[in-house]
Scaffold this motif. Structure first.
Motif, mmCIF file in Angstrom:
data_model
loop_
_atom_site.group_PDB
_atom_site.id
_atom_site.type_symbol
_atom_site.label_atom_id
_atom_site.label_comp_id
_atom_site.label_asym_id
_atom_site.label_seq_id
_atom_site.Cartn_x
_atom_site.Cartn_y
_atom_site.Cartn_z
ATOM 1 N N LEU A 122 17.126 -4.927 -15.683
ATOM 2 C CA LEU A 122 15.726 -5.282 -15.459
ATOM 3 C C LEU A 122 15.135 -4.509 -14.289
ATOM 4 O O LEU A 122 13.988 -4.051 -14.348
ATOM 5 N N TYR B 82 18.337 -10.446 -29.001
ATOM 6 C CA TYR B 82 17.706 -9.305 -28.342
ATOM 7 C C TYR B 82 17.014 -8.416 -29.368
ATOM 8 O O TYR B 82 15.884 -7.953 -29.151
ATOM 9 N N GLY C 7 14.531 -1.051 -15.450
ATOM 10 C CA GLY C 7 13.439 -1.056 -16.419
ATOM 11 C C GLY C 7 12.083 -1.157 -15.745
ATOM 12 O O GLY C 7 11.154 -0.406 -16.069
ATOM 13 N N VAL C 8 11.946 -2.074 -14.819
ATOM 14 C CA VAL C 8 10.679 -2.255 -14.103
ATOM 15 C C VAL C 8 10.356 -1.019 -13.266
ATOM 16 O O VAL C 8 9.208 -0.545 -13.249
ATOM 17 N N SER D 67 14.521 4.097 -18.630
ATOM 18 C CA SER D 67 14.887 2.677 -18.553
ATOM 19 C C SER D 67 16.013 2.367 -19.525
ATOM 20 O O SER D 67 16.979 1.676 -19.182
ATOM 21 N N LEU E 85 22.355 -7.809 -16.588
ATOM 22 C CA LEU E 85 20.966 -8.118 -16.923
ATOM 23 C C LEU E 85 20.029 -7.814 -15.759
ATOM 24 O O LEU E 85 18.970 -7.187 -15.937
ATOM 25 N N VAL E 86 20.402 -8.254 -14.567
ATOM 26 C CA VAL E 86 19.546 -8.056 -13.386
ATOM 27 C C VAL E 86 19.377 -6.568 -13.087
ATOM 28 O O VAL E 86 18.257 -6.088 -12.835
ATOM 29 N N VAL F 202 5.070 -8.855 -23.162
ATOM 30 C CA VAL F 202 6.054 -9.672 -22.441
ATOM 31 C C VAL F 202 6.232 -11.027 -23.115
ATOM 32 O O VAL F 202 7.359 -11.515 -23.287
ATOM 33 N N MET G 182 9.659 -12.367 -24.623
ATOM 34 C CA MET G 182 10.351 -13.452 -23.934
ATOM 35 C C MET G 182 10.659 -14.646 -24.831
ATOM 36 O O MET G 182 11.661 -15.334 -24.613
ATOM 37 N N ALA H 149 19.818 1.361 -18.504
ATOM 38 C CA ALA H 149 20.262 0.055 -19.008
ATOM 39 C C ALA H 149 21.554 0.203 -19.802
ATOM 40 O O ALA H 149 22.470 -0.629 -19.699
#
Length: 211
Positions: A87, A148, A90-91, A31, A83-84, A114, A118, A35
């Protein structure tokens, strides 16, 4: 002697069970690697499309209102795509690792992780959007790194300790970027790109291969 070995094995199993119940261990090094690659791609696109000095404090004053607006829309779009994609990777890799190790992805520990992640991220996102709204683009680059990093530090207590070190590095780079605005894009690429690749590679060989 056999009894002693059995006792050690039992203690090891109990420790592993306790760690699994209190720590989210399904974070994949892949991930971080993907990223980082995505972030470097986004930084390269921004570098080719924009003048890097226009992202600094001094450079912003030389940009016309029309160009400033176009530039800010491009940076926002570029950052959103990065970012999208990050993610999604990562998921995907987290779920894949969890399935391989027979762990549940969504449990009480991952929920706490999470939430802890967040709160600083959403706060930082709102802050950066406010800077965009006010036309203070140069602050957004260091701010993304700082918030971050704080998010990683806040969430590190629910996962492996290595995440804490990554968070510290991100915060330090963000603070440095505040005073070296002419290198905003470069420092951003180092933080979200290079650091993620280094961290992901380290995590992969330390945790993923063994599992």
């Amino acid at each position: 002697m056999d009894s002693h070995n059995q006792s050690l094995e039992t203690l090891t199993e109990i420790r592993d069970l306790m760690q699994r119940s209190s720590k989210f261990l399904s974070l994949s090094g892949l991930s971080g690697i993907f990223a980082g690659i995505v972030a470097l791609g986004g930084a390269l696109v921004a570098y080719l499309r924009l003048k890097t000095d226009a992202l600094s404090y001094d450079g912003m004053s030389d940009v016309s209102e029309l160009t400033r607006g176009e530039m800010m829309r491009f940076v926002l779009l570029d950052g959103t795509i990065v970012l999208v994609l990050a993610l999604i990777f990562g998921v995907f890799f987290t779920i894949r690792k969890a399935k391989k190790s027979g762990q549940s992805v969504w449990n009480s520990t991952s929920k706490r992780l999470v939430i802890s992640l967040m709160i600083p991220l959403v706060t930082g996102g709102v802050f950066c959007l406010a800077m965009f709204y006010r036309g203070i683009l140069w602050v957004s680059f260091p701010a993304t790194l700082i918030f971050y990093g704080l998010a990683l530090l806040n969430a590190s207590k629910y996962t492996v300790r290595d995440v804490e070190y990554l968070g510290i590095c991100e915060v330090i780079l963000g603070l440095i970027s505040l005073f070296m605005t002419g290198y905003n894009l470069l420092v951003w690429a180092l933080g979200f790109g290079v650091l993620h690749i280094v961290y992901g590679t380290y995590m992969y060989f330390k945790y993923d291969i063994k599992r």
